[in-house]
Design a protein around this motif. Structure first.
Motif, PDB file in Angstrom:
ATOM      1  N   LEU A 121     -66.162  34.808 -80.323  1.00  0.00           N
ATOM      2  CA  LEU A 121     -65.537  34.384 -79.033  1.00  0.00           C
ATOM      3  C   LEU A 121     -65.013  32.985 -79.394  1.00  0.00           C
ATOM      4  CD1 LEU A 121     -68.620  35.310 -76.765  1.00  0.00           C
ATOM      5  CD2 LEU A 121     -66.284  36.113 -76.535  1.00  0.00           C
ATOM      6  N   ARG A 122     -65.531  32.290 -80.089  1.00  0.00           N
ATOM      7  CA  ARG A 122     -64.951  30.919 -80.474  1.00  0.00           C
ATOM      8  C   ARG A 122     -63.626  31.016 -81.118  1.00  0.00           C
ATOM      9  NH1 ARG A 122     -69.015  29.632 -83.758  1.00  0.00           N
ATOM     10  NH2 ARG A 122     -70.235  28.708 -81.999  1.00  0.00           N
ATOM     11  N   GLU A 123     -63.549  31.870 -81.900  1.00  0.00           N
ATOM     12  CA  GLU A 123     -62.089  32.374 -82.620  1.00  0.00           C
ATOM     13  C   GLU A 123     -61.193  32.654 -81.524  1.00  0.00           C
ATOM     14  OE1 GLU A 123     -60.285  35.079 -85.937  1.00  0.00           O
ATOM     15  OE2 GLU A 123     -62.212  35.122 -85.718  1.00  0.00           O
ATOM     16  N   ILE A 138     -60.093  31.602 -67.592  1.00  0.00           N
ATOM     17  CA  ILE A 138     -60.022  32.773 -68.321  1.00  0.00           C
ATOM     18  C   ILE A 138     -61.550  33.157 -68.892  1.00  0.00           C
ATOM     19  CG2 ILE A 138     -59.428  34.140 -70.498  1.00  0.00           C
ATOM     20  CD1 ILE A 138     -56.719  32.605 -70.158  1.00  0.00           C
ATOM     21  N   VAL A 139     -62.129  31.807 -69.355  1.00  0.00           N
ATOM     22  CA  VAL A 139     -63.582  32.129 -69.978  1.00  0.00           C
ATOM     23  C   VAL A 139     -64.379  32.506 -68.872  1.00  0.00           C
ATOM     24  CG1 VAL A 139     -65.272  30.821 -71.062  1.00  0.00           C
ATOM     25  CG2 VAL A 139     -62.976  30.624 -72.094  1.00  0.00           C
ATOM     26  N   SER A 140     -64.288  31.654 -67.693  1.00  0.00           N
ATOM     27  CA  SER A 140     -65.181  31.739 -66.545  1.00  0.00           C
ATOM     28  C   SER A 140     -65.314  33.050 -66.162  1.00  0.00           C
ATOM     29  CB  SER A 140     -64.730  30.961 -65.298  1.00  0.00           C
ATOM     30  OG  SER A 140     -63.692  31.521 -64.675  1.00  0.00           O
ATOM     31  N   VAL A 141     -64.133  34.011 -66.378  1.00  0.00           N
ATOM     32  CA  VAL A 141     -64.326  35.531 -65.751  1.00  0.00           C
ATOM     33  C   VAL A 141     -65.281  36.229 -66.751  1.00  0.00           C
ATOM     34  CG1 VAL A 141     -63.163  37.577 -65.266  1.00  0.00           C
ATOM     35  CG2 VAL A 141     -62.180  35.271 -64.663  1.00  0.00           C
ATOM     36  N   ILE A 163     -71.590  27.893 -77.393  1.00  0.00           N
ATOM     37  CA  ILE A 163     -70.380  27.515 -77.882  1.00  0.00           C
ATOM     38  C   ILE A 163     -70.071  25.958 -77.014  1.00  0.00           C
ATOM     39  CG2 ILE A 163     -67.896  27.912 -77.735  1.00  0.00           C
ATOM     40  CD1 ILE A 163     -68.425  30.655 -77.880  1.00  0.00           C
ATOM     41  N   ALA A 164     -69.699  25.068 -77.975  1.00  0.00           N
ATOM     42  CA  ALA A 164     -69.447  23.776 -77.173  1.00  0.00           C
ATOM     43  C   ALA A 164     -68.100  23.744 -76.468  1.00  0.00           C
ATOM     44  CB  ALA A 164     -69.519  22.483 -78.147  1.00  0.00           C
ATOM     45  N   LEU A 165     -67.844  24.511 -75.498  1.00  0.00           N
ATOM     46  CA  LEU A 165     -66.575  24.564 -74.816  1.00  0.00           C
ATOM     47  C   LEU A 165     -65.667  23.523 -74.850  1.00  0.00           C
ATOM     48  CD1 LEU A 165     -64.937  26.770 -73.665  1.00  0.00           C
ATOM     49  CD2 LEU A 165     -65.535  26.466 -71.587  1.00  0.00           C
ATOM     50  N   LYS A 166     -66.326  22.413 -74.161  1.00  0.00           N
ATOM     51  CA  LYS A 166     -65.442  21.163 -73.808  1.00  0.00           C
ATOM     52  C   LYS A 166     -64.831  20.617 -75.147  1.00  0.00           C
ATOM     53  CE  LYS A 166     -65.688  16.646 -71.843  1.00  0.00           C
ATOM     54  NZ  LYS A 166     -66.593  15.658 -70.970  1.00  0.00           N
TER      55      LYS A 166
END
Length: 397
Positions: A121-123, A138-141, A163-166
């Motif tokens: 997912l990170r990639e 996109i990620v929220s869905v 995952i550290a999204l920010k």
């Protein structure tokens, strides 16, 4: 070959399907030692070591052969049901549909749920190539879909939570290229002059009311308070569907009917007033507008070309309204209320450079502080003019 260990008080025996060579025996001994250490420190997960074992389910680790695509299709059905039940707007559901069909299914449709790792997912997030806001949408869905999988015990944990999204988005996303680009007074006059009939009425009203395009489309004649000079904005049309609410809670508001906006409505009466329904109609079909795309393709593009004005989308009429009022010195809080903003954050973020005190890279005082006491500049000017009128020449030099 088999190894034995005790987990949660249960004697476990698992086959490694290896030949009993000296090397494989050492591997089995090391594997058993690792399992025992993880059991001791509480980090052992049965499914990580023996995903096909029936004991994984016994210990609360669900073994599933579902794919991410299976979950996304179920999520799409849930969205459609929510629209039917009135719990989700058609526009929101359509936005989710586009993300699922355009972004998530092509990438993860065939991926086994058990193979969806944080690294994968990170990639994927790093390679989206969109703005941070779009990436979050996109990620929220996907996050919502995987949260449901956790609740259904198909996953022990949502891999996105690891995952550290920010931080990831700060490194990998691109800056938004959208700009507030209002029309100046001469461009606005040229556009209105080039338009005809109902198109002219629509554009003139848009320039002097600041309504969103979805709100313009949904506006009805009973929303106009002719006596008090107000327009009640209380609904919007999105994806050809009327919503009984505007974009935000603050969006439901009363907008002052400015003179040129009122004149546009007076002119529009001849076309749609007797029907007592939607105010603005498509002049080609004689029916109410349904989408902003219709307005853009039917008359907006043509009118701007005819007027010789550089193209911007119709939403810039709203930005033009805000910049016009602010540059003339209107109170930013009042302008924010007229536009349906809950506070002035958006006003200063997008329109700050049109507020007079921000011009020319410096601050222009609204008061004269030369005597240690603030006197409004406008008041001082008015008093000076009055003195000059009463005593000609008294201010000479």
């Amino acid at each position: 070959m088999q190894i034995f260990f005790v987990y949660r008080g249960v004697r476990c025996r698992e086959s490694l399907r290896l030949e009993p060579t000296a090397q494989n025996i050492r591997f089995a001994e090391n594997l058993r030692g690792e399992i025992l250490r993880r059991i001791e420190n509480g980090s052992f997960r049965y499914i990580d070591y023996f995903p096909e074992s029936p004991r994984a389910k016994l210990f609360g680790f669900v073994v599933t052969k579902k794919s991410v695509g299976d979950l996304l299709r179920a999520q799409r059905q849930a969205h459609q049901a929510a629209v039917t039940n009135g719990q989700m707007s058609p526009a929101t559901a359509d936005g989710y549909r586009k993300v699922i069909a355009g972004r998530l299914m092509p990438k993860f449709g065939e991926t086994a749920l058990a193979d969806l790792s944080p690294a994968l997912l990170r990639e994927w997030i790093a390679e989206l190539g969109v703005t941070a806001k779009t990436a979050r949408n996109i990620v929220s869905v996907l996050r919502s879909t995987l949260d449901d999988a956790v609740n259904d015990e198909l996953l022990e944990q949502n891999p996105l939570d690891r995952i550290a999204l920010k931080k990831l988005l700060a490194r990998t996303t691109k800056k938004s290229t959208y700009q507030v680009d209002p029309f100046d007074a001469s461009e606005k006059a040229a556009i209105i002059a080039a338009a005809e009939g109902q198109a002219r009425n629509l554009f003139q009203f848009a320039f002097w009311s600041g309504l969103r395009t979805s709100e313009l489309i949904a506006l009805e004649w009973p929303d106009i308070d002719w006596v008090n000079g107000r327009v009640r904005v209380q609904r919007a049309v999105v994806v050809k569907t009327e919503k009984d609410t505007t974009k935000t809670e603050a969006g439901t508001r009363d907008v002052v009917l400015m003179p040129l906006a009122r004149a546009a409505l007076e002119s529009q009466k001849a076309h749609t007033f007797l029907a007592n329904g939607r105010i603005f109609h498509n002049p080609r079909t004689g029916t109410p507008w349904e989408t902003d795309g219709q307005i853009r393709k039917t008359c907006w593009v043509y009118v701007l070309k005819k007027a010789g004005v550089r193209y911007r989308n119709p939403y810039q009429t709203r930005h033009t309204y805000a910049s016009t009022l602010l540059s003339a010195g209107e109170n930013p809080w009042w302008v924010a209320g007229q536009m349906g903003h809950v506070d002035v954050e958006m006003i200063f973020r997008h329109y700050g450079k049109w507020i007079p005190n921000h011009h020319d890279g410096g601050y222009r005082f609204a008061n004269d502080w030369s005597h240690g006491k603030g006197v409004p500049v406008a008041q001082k000017y008015t008093q000076s003019t009055r003195d000059e009128d009463e005593n000609p020449g008294s201010l000479a030099g």
